[in-house]
Design a protein around this motif. Sequence first.
Motif, PDB file in Angstrom:
ATOM      1  N   ASN A  97      71.962   8.859  60.769  1.00 35.55           N
ATOM      2  CA  ASN A  97      72.332   8.638  59.250  1.00 35.55           C
ATOM      3  C   ASN A  97      72.870   9.478  58.691  1.00 35.55           C
ATOM      4  OD1 ASN A  97      70.361  10.907  58.632  1.00 35.55           O
ATOM      5  ND2 ASN A  97      68.341   9.685  59.319  1.00 35.55           N
ATOM      6  N   GLU A  98      73.171  10.108  57.827  1.00 38.24           N
ATOM      7  CA  GLU A  98      74.498  10.683  57.142  1.00 38.24           C
ATOM      8  C   GLU A  98      73.508  11.648  56.531  1.00 38.24           C
ATOM      9  OE1 GLU A  98      77.643  12.157  55.645  1.00 38.24           O
ATOM     10  OE2 GLU A  98      77.304  10.184  56.149  1.00 38.24           O
ATOM     11  N   ALA A  99      71.922  11.527  56.565  1.00 40.76           N
ATOM     12  CA  ALA A  99      71.790  13.157  55.844  1.00 40.76           C
ATOM     13  C   ALA A  99      70.998  13.906  57.616  1.00 40.76           C
ATOM     14  CB  ALA A  99      69.951  12.577  55.465  1.00 40.76           C
ATOM     15  N   ALA A 100      71.163  12.643  58.669  1.00 37.58           N
ATOM     16  CA  ALA A 100      70.908  13.950  59.961  1.00 37.58           C
ATOM     17  C   ALA A 100      71.697  14.770  60.078  1.00 37.58           C
ATOM     18  CB  ALA A 100      70.149  12.990  61.109  1.00 37.58           C
ATOM     19  N   MET A 101      73.700  14.233  59.712  1.00 35.99           N
ATOM     20  CA  MET A 101      74.959  14.703  60.216  1.00 35.99           C
ATOM     21  C   MET A 101      75.332  15.792  59.036  1.00 35.99           C
ATOM     22  SD  MET A 101      76.918  10.935  60.815  1.00 35.99           S
ATOM     23  CE  MET A 101      78.426  12.558  60.945  1.00 35.99           C
ATOM     24  N   THR A 102      74.482  16.369  58.380  1.00 33.24           N
ATOM     25  CA  THR A 102      74.958  16.930  57.242  1.00 33.24           C
ATOM     26  C   THR A 102      73.683  17.818  56.784  1.00 33.24           C
ATOM     27  OG1 THR A 102      74.731  15.523  55.669  1.00 33.24           O
ATOM     28  CG2 THR A 102      76.353  15.675  55.490  1.00 33.24           C
ATOM     29  N   ALA A 103      72.347  17.741  58.151  1.00 32.46           N
ATOM     30  CA  ALA A 103      71.535  19.019  58.026  1.00 32.46           C
ATOM     31  C   ALA A 103      72.217  19.868  58.392  1.00 32.46           C
ATOM     32  CB  ALA A 103      70.545  18.394  58.962  1.00 32.46           C
ATOM     33  N   GLN A 104      71.281  21.594  57.195  1.00 38.14           N
ATOM     34  CA  GLN A 104      72.523  22.575  57.356  1.00 38.14           C
ATOM     35  C   GLN A 104      71.538  22.757  58.830  1.00 38.14           C
ATOM     36  OE1 GLN A 104      74.820  23.162  56.648  1.00 38.14           O
ATOM     37  NE2 GLN A 104      75.371  21.741  56.635  1.00 38.14           N
ATOM     38  N   PRO A 105      71.440  24.113  59.254  1.00 41.57           N
ATOM     39  CA  PRO A 105      71.042  24.960  60.029  1.00 41.57           C
ATOM     40  C   PRO A 105      69.753  26.268  58.843  1.00 41.57           C
ATOM     41  CG  PRO A 105      72.726  25.886  60.749  1.00 41.57           C
ATOM     42  CD  PRO A 105      73.359  24.715  60.066  1.00 41.57           C
ATOM     43  N   THR A 106      68.985  26.713  59.403  1.00 44.87           N
ATOM     44  CA  THR A 106      68.548  27.765  58.624  1.00 44.87           C
ATOM     45  C   THR A 106      68.528  28.757  60.064  1.00 44.87           C
ATOM     46  OG1 THR A 106      66.660  26.476  57.383  1.00 44.87           O
ATOM     47  CG2 THR A 106      66.079  28.491  58.054  1.00 44.87           C
ATOM     48  N   PHE A 107      68.423  29.695  59.161  1.00 44.68           N
ATOM     49  CA  PHE A 107      68.606  30.483  60.386  1.00 44.68           C
ATOM     50  C   PHE A 107      67.713  32.544  60.314  1.00 44.68           C
ATOM     51  CE2 PHE A 107      73.401  29.738  59.099  1.00 44.68           C
ATOM     52  CZ  PHE A 107      73.373  29.426  60.800  1.00 44.68           C
ATOM     53  N   ALA A 108      68.168  32.792  61.116  1.00 38.91           N
ATOM     54  CA  ALA A 108      66.996  34.033  61.532  1.00 38.91           C
ATOM     55  C   ALA A 108      67.721  35.028  62.082  1.00 38.91           C
ATOM     56  CB  ALA A 108      65.228  33.309  62.429  1.00 38.91           C
ATOM     57  N   LEU A 109      66.811  35.548  62.475  1.00 37.70           N
ATOM     58  CA  LEU A 109      67.614  37.215  63.316  1.00 37.70           C
ATOM     59  C   LEU A 109      66.146  38.200  64.263  1.00 37.70           C
ATOM     60  CD1 LEU A 109      69.146  39.929  61.056  1.00 37.70           C
ATOM     61  CD2 LEU A 109      69.861  37.616  62.082  1.00 37.70           C
ATOM     62  N   ASN A 110      66.770  37.940  65.640  1.00 37.85           N
ATOM     63  CA  ASN A 110      65.870  38.356  66.498  1.00 37.85           C
ATOM     64  C   ASN A 110      66.111  40.188  66.553  1.00 37.85           C
ATOM     65  OD1 ASN A 110      65.568  39.098  69.594  1.00 37.85           O
ATOM     66  ND2 ASN A 110      64.835  37.278  69.295  1.00 37.85           N
ATOM     67  N   HIS A 111      65.085  40.712  66.681  1.00 36.10           N
ATOM     68  CA  HIS A 111      65.897  42.236  66.460  1.00 36.10           C
ATOM     69  C   HIS A 111      66.789  42.599  67.549  1.00 36.10           C
ATOM     70  CE1 HIS A 111      63.829  46.075  65.051  1.00 36.10           C
ATOM     71  NE2 HIS A 111      65.293  46.407  64.817  1.00 36.10           N
ATOM     72  N   MET A 112      66.641  42.120  69.326  1.00 41.06           N
ATOM     73  CA  MET A 112      67.353  41.998  70.053  1.00 41.06           C
ATOM     74  C   MET A 112      69.696  42.397  69.588  1.00 41.06           C
ATOM     75  SD  MET A 112      68.338  43.468  72.722  1.00 41.06           S
ATOM     76  CE  MET A 112      66.588  43.052  73.279  1.00 41.06           C
ATOM     77  N   THR A 113      69.650  41.438  68.588  1.00 41.13           N
ATOM     78  CA  THR A 113      70.580  41.681  67.853  1.00 41.13           C
ATOM     79  C   THR A 113      71.140  42.720  67.284  1.00 41.13           C
ATOM     80  OG1 THR A 113      70.627  39.144  67.499  1.00 41.13           O
ATOM     81  CG2 THR A 113      72.403  40.066  66.218  1.00 41.13           C
ATOM     82  N   ALA A 114      69.818  43.607  66.441  1.00 40.51           N
ATOM     83  CA  ALA A 114      70.902  44.303  65.634  1.00 40.51           C
ATOM     84  C   ALA A 114      69.253  45.660  65.535  1.00 40.51           C
ATOM     85  CB  ALA A 114      70.159  45.138  64.432  1.00 40.51           C
ATOM     86  N   PRO A 115      69.160  45.911  67.955  1.00 39.25           N
ATOM     87  CA  PRO A 115      68.046  46.991  68.417  1.00 39.25           C
ATOM     88  C   PRO A 115      68.749  48.436  67.218  1.00 39.25           C
ATOM     89  CG  PRO A 115      70.143  46.628  69.368  1.00 39.25           C
ATOM     90  CD  PRO A 115      70.848  46.154  68.845  1.00 39.25           C
ATOM     91  N   ARG A 116      69.489  49.020  67.462  1.00 43.50           N
ATOM     92  CA  ARG A 116      69.874  50.021  66.329  1.00 43.50           C
ATOM     93  C   ARG A 116      69.048  50.156  65.628  1.00 43.50           C
ATOM     94  NH1 ARG A 116      75.945  51.932  68.153  1.00 43.50           N
ATOM     95  NH2 ARG A 116      75.999  51.652  70.501  1.00 43.50           N
ATOM     96  N   LEU A 117      68.818  49.050  64.354  1.00 38.96           N
ATOM     97  CA  LEU A 117      68.143  49.060  62.945  1.00 38.96           C
ATOM     98  C   LEU A 117      66.503  49.853  63.225  1.00 38.96           C
ATOM     99  CD1 LEU A 117      70.201  46.903  60.953  1.00 38.96           C
ATOM    100  CD2 LEU A 117      70.045  49.094  61.156  1.00 38.96           C
ATOM    101  N   ASP A 118      66.244  50.544  62.477  1.00 44.30           N
ATOM    102  CA  ASP A 118      64.903  50.396  62.597  1.00 44.30           C
ATOM    103  C   ASP A 118      63.853  49.061  61.536  1.00 44.30           C
ATOM    104  OD1 ASP A 118      64.244  50.734  59.987  1.00 44.30           O
ATOM    105  OD2 ASP A 118      64.493  53.152  59.754  1.00 44.30           O
ATOM    106  N   CYS A 119      62.654  49.209  62.000  1.00 43.82           N
ATOM    107  CA  CYS A 119      62.211  47.866  61.732  1.00 43.82           C
ATOM    108  C   CYS A 119      62.618  47.448  60.176  1.00 43.82           C
ATOM    109  CB  CYS A 119      60.824  47.561  61.931  1.00 43.82           C
ATOM    110  SG  CYS A 119      59.943  47.753  63.515  1.00 43.82           S
ATOM    111  N   ARG A 120      62.312  48.969  59.617  1.00 42.57           N
ATOM    112  CA  ARG A 120      62.782  47.944  57.214  1.00 42.57           C
ATOM    113  C   ARG A 120      64.110  47.801  57.351  1.00 42.57           C
ATOM    114  NH1 ARG A 120      58.015  49.510  54.508  1.00 42.57           N
ATOM    115  NH2 ARG A 120      56.379  50.390  55.557  1.00 42.57           N
TER     116      ARG A 120
END
Length: 283
Positions: A2-25
């Motif tokens: 259906n059209e709704a499924a075709m246009t669904a947008q993803p919800t993004f998150a971040l895994n700390h592996m992507t920016a390991p030089r940054l501290d937690c905060r």
Amino acid sequence: MNEAAMTAQPTFALNHMTAPRLDCRKFIDLAASLNCVGVELRNDMADKKLTTAQFFDGESPATIGAYVRAKGLRLLGLSEAYGFNAWSDSMRDKVQLLITQAAEAGAESISLIPRNDAPVYAGNERDEALRRALGEIIPMLDKAKLIALIEPLGFVTSSLRHKADAIASIKAVGGEAHFKLVHDTFHHHLAGERNFFPEFTGIVHISGVVDPALAPEDMQDGHRILVDNRDRLDNLEQFRALLNAGYAGAFSYEAFSAEVHAFTAPAVSLRQSMEFIVTNLAR
């Protein structure tokens, strides 16, 4: 479809592996600045020589968990208990520690990673080892009211390559309420998988590989960058398949490449990748 499924947008998150030089905060601040839904924190970055910081930067899990929520984010999970399917007393201790930390931090899940140095298994030994581990972990999760995310690894050396095998073992031990899967777009591609299991998928890990000379069996974590128009993993098609099948969870960036880790302005590069994905999914 259906059209709704075709246009669904993803919800993004971040895994700390992507920016390991940054501290937690600062990492949490980065995710908030990108309007992410949540973050995943990791206990293995010092072991991988990506930081000298302790897990949670030496603060209490409860303190960091509260900071995540104060920024309007979810603490989607804590990683990882590696080699969980080679069960032992020390593995029990490792899993229990991660569960305890997750409960204190208010995390929604823990991550279980199969051994990637698989021996030659005899008969049903591989499945029996996996089912034994799952059976041991169920009461630990039940007591803490947590779920565990199992991540099949697509490497040829992996002891658990395919999502269908993980699901069969989950069902065999009656663990449907306790375990879900990580759909990792990199490992899905490496394993040559075609099937999607949205109802069993707890989170999606995303990254891209762009080197045109690499055969799938030669792709390694170090090749994993952000998703862009050079991507060879069919990320967009994997996104579409999951979204159209009803998956509504997070798509979490997990880039292991030193090139990504060296970014001085990761927010700019991540925003560009997110815009690329959203724009192309809408077409």
